[in-house]
Design a protein around this motif. Structure first.
Motif, PDB file in Angstrom:
ATOM      1  N   SER A  37       0.754  -1.591   0.392  1.00  0.00           N
ATOM      2  CA  SER A  37       0.434   0.011   0.110  1.00  0.00           C
ATOM      3  C   SER A  37       0.937   1.410   0.197  1.00  0.00           C
TER       4      SER A  37
ATOM      5  N   THR B 173       1.586   3.325  -2.320  1.00  0.00           N
ATOM      6  CA  THR B 173       1.200   3.936  -2.889  1.00  0.00           C
ATOM      7  C   THR B 173       0.359   4.702  -2.790  1.00  0.00           C
ATOM      8  N   TRP B 174      -0.478   3.543  -1.771  1.00  0.00           N
ATOM      9  CA  TRP B 174      -2.320   4.516  -1.483  1.00  0.00           C
ATOM     10  C   TRP B 174      -2.181   5.167  -0.432  1.00  0.00           C
ATOM     11  N   THR B 175      -3.602   6.495  -0.596  1.00  0.00           N
ATOM     12  CA  THR B 175      -3.846   7.641   0.312  1.00  0.00           C
ATOM     13  C   THR B 175      -4.322   7.558   1.706  1.00  0.00           C
TER      14      THR B 175
ATOM     15  N   ARG C 284     -13.261  -1.983  -1.293  1.00  0.00           N
ATOM     16  CA  ARG C 284     -12.729  -1.316  -1.000  1.00  0.00           C
ATOM     17  C   ARG C 284     -11.442  -1.832  -0.122  1.00  0.00           C
TER      18      ARG C 284
ATOM     19  N   ARG D 285      -3.605   2.943   5.417  1.00  0.00           N
ATOM     20  CA  ARG D 285      -3.897   3.319   4.411  1.00  0.00           C
ATOM     21  C   ARG D 285      -5.103   2.312   3.428  1.00  0.00           C
ATOM     22  N   THR D 286      -5.692   3.967   1.945  1.00  0.00           N
ATOM     23  CA  THR D 286      -6.671   3.078   1.977  1.00  0.00           C
ATOM     24  C   THR D 286      -6.493   3.178   0.218  1.00  0.00           C
ATOM     25  N   ALA D 287      -7.461   2.262  -0.219  1.00  0.00           N
ATOM     26  CA  ALA D 287      -7.261   2.269  -2.132  1.00  0.00           C
ATOM     27  C   ALA D 287      -8.535   1.211  -2.872  1.00  0.00           C
TER      28      ALA D 287
ATOM     29  N   PRO E 200      -7.827  -0.732  -5.186  1.00  0.00           N
ATOM     30  CA  PRO E 200      -6.885  -1.389  -6.385  1.00  0.00           C
ATOM     31  C   PRO E 200      -6.984  -2.548  -7.162  1.00  0.00           C
TER      32      PRO E 200
ATOM     33  N   ARG F  41      -2.899  -6.607  -6.200  1.00  0.00           N
ATOM     34  CA  ARG F  41      -4.111  -6.586  -5.402  1.00  0.00           C
ATOM     35  C   ARG F  41      -3.718  -7.172  -4.178  1.00  0.00           C
TER      36      ARG F  41
ATOM     37  N   GLU G 114     -12.814   7.586  -7.006  1.00  0.00           N
ATOM     38  CA  GLU G 114     -11.705   6.296  -6.665  1.00  0.00           C
ATOM     39  C   GLU G 114     -12.458   5.221  -7.473  1.00  0.00           C
TER      40      GLU G 114
END
Length: 446
Positions: free
Chosen positions: A31, A33-35, A281, A301-303, A305, A309, A365
């Motif tokens: 993760s 690169t996740w926000t 998610r 962190r969340t995304a 993907p 994944r 997203e």
């Protein structure tokens, strides 16, 4: 001779490089690169963890696990508790809880019990590509368990939602094995919300804690607006691409399967419609970093993907302990407190504005993830434009008792009883190219 020696050196160096990368790979890399998650969206997670923990308790009035701070379940708000004896092996134990403080109806499902044969039967009731469902593939045994739960508790959930003014959120939560049941149950509910009194999709949520890989990638992305998976650092289960039914095979066989899967190109993995993934998610709780000892203040962190994944097994001594619901609850609570403290120090806008902006970010997203799945040629992936008509149709579906309903639908809704959800769900069993084929078990592709 020199050419052969040179080739051997290249092979050895390549293997050493692969071993080095695998040994130094940590869970935080998944993760990187996740926000960062916001405290508002992550706030329900510690609360849901404690409700799942309540299923493990023998006596809620004298709990074995007592949280030091935060939410504590009120035993008087527990509507129903169901044990292994009552489920007769059809589903893991669960409870139904009405949280009047947060206006939520919660169905919480416990995880795998290593000493219960019925739980293993749920895991083993599947083969690769055995069950097609809603245009994708799902775990057959977990889907059957989800349907059984709706047959048993559908009327109870509907009654509770109507009795509480039809404005409570309907939350499904599960840990490990229970997470797969909860996720597939949520997919069924959001496609047939009229069966539960017309609950809006925006009020249906699922929290899959230490999630099992239970649905194909197109479904995992499609339902990312209602299903939230929570993964703690190095947890092995969301990363184990080996089918659930093979996890408890001989260790040497499992090692060979995982090793083989490591060398499969990611593009080939994405093009396999039968390959199962963790749903929805993703929320990744990170508390350890490379070349640093001990635990650190956790961050979330969340995304949503699509590629990358949670595809890599982490060689870590914490890979199994991070799967425990107690550790997930503790680290989630720490992460939430840290987020709230950080937010209170740096907040510059009104909370309502923040929530509105975050909601718009969620929608964008999800749209981007759907488009990304289409661009990567993920089988059966749909675009946001293709999803819109279906959602609009569901929102405009007639209420129960409306005379304009189809007679067959009315019959299935009015009969009630154990077979009602089986009849309704059968519409989703096989769905290809926009056509619904009423076939309970699809044959796996050759």
């Amino acid at each position: 001779m020199s050419v052969a020696c040179g080739m051997e050196c290249v092979v050895v160096l390549g293997c050493m490089r692969w071993v080095w990368r695998r040994c130094t790979y940590i869970g935080a890399n998944d993760s990187s690169t996740w926000t960062s998650a916001s405290p508002d969206e992550f706030d329900p997670v510690p609360r849901v963890c404690r409700l799942v923990l309540a299923v493990y308790e023998a006596d809620l009035h004298n709990p074995h696990f007592i949280p030091t701070c935060g939410f504590r379940p009120n035993p008087d708000w527990v509507v129903k508790r169901v044990t292994y004896e009552q489920t007769d092996g059809q589903a893991p134990p669960y409870l139904i809880y009405v949280d009047h403080d947060h206006k939520e109806l919660v169905l919480a499902i416990r995880g795998l019990n290593l000493v219960k044969e019925s739980d293993y039967k749920l895991l083993l009731d599947n083969k690769l590509g055995m069950q097609m469902f809603d245009g994708g593939y799902v775990h057959h045994g977990l889907l059957k368990s989800a349907i059984w739960l709706l047959n048993e508790e559908g009327e109870t959930l509907k009654r509770l939602w109507l009795e509480n003014g039809s404005n409570y959120d309907m939350v499904f939560a599960g840990h490990s094995l229970g997470s797969g049941v909860a996720a597939l149950l949520t997919v069924i509910v959001v496609n047939h919300r009229d069966r539960l009194g017309g609950v809006p999709r925006s009020k249906v949520r699922c929290y899959a804690l230490a999630p099992a890989r239970c649905m194909s990638l197109n479904l995992a992305v499609k339902y990312a607006d209602v299903i939230y998976s929570v993964v703690l650092q190095d947890d092995f289960l969301p990363r184990t691409a080996t089918p659930l039914e093979d996890i408890f095979n001989l260790p040497c066989f499992l090692f060979l399967v995982c090793l083989r899967d490591t060398f499969i190109p990611e593009g080939r993995k994405l093009r396999d419609p039968r390959r199962l993934y963790a749903p929805g998610r993703m929320y990744h709780i990170v508390e350890r970093k490379c070349c640093r000892c001990g635990r650190f203040p956790p961050e979330v962190r969340t995304a949503i993907p699509v590629d990358g994944r949670f595809e890599h097994i982490v060689l870590s001594c914490n890979a199994t302990s991070d799967h425990g619901i107690i550790w997930i609850e503790r680290e989630a609570e720490k992460a939430l407190l840290r987020m709230k403290e950080s937010c209170s120090e740096t907040v510059t806008t009104a909370p309502k504005v923040q929530k509105l902006e975050r909601l718009r970010t969620f929608e964008k997203e999800h749209k981007d993830a759907l488009e990304r799945a289409v661009s990567l040629n993920v089988p059966h992936a749909v675009t946001p434009n293709e999803e819109a008509p279906e959602e609009q149709k569901l929102e405009e579906a007639p209420e129960i008792g409306n005379k304009s309903e189809d007679p067959a639908d009315t019959k299935s809704k009015s009969t009630g009883g154990r077979a009602s959800w089986d009849d309704v769900v059968e519409k989703l069993f096989k769905k290809e190219s926009g056509h619904l084929l009423l076939k309970r078990d699809s044959n796996p592709p050759e």
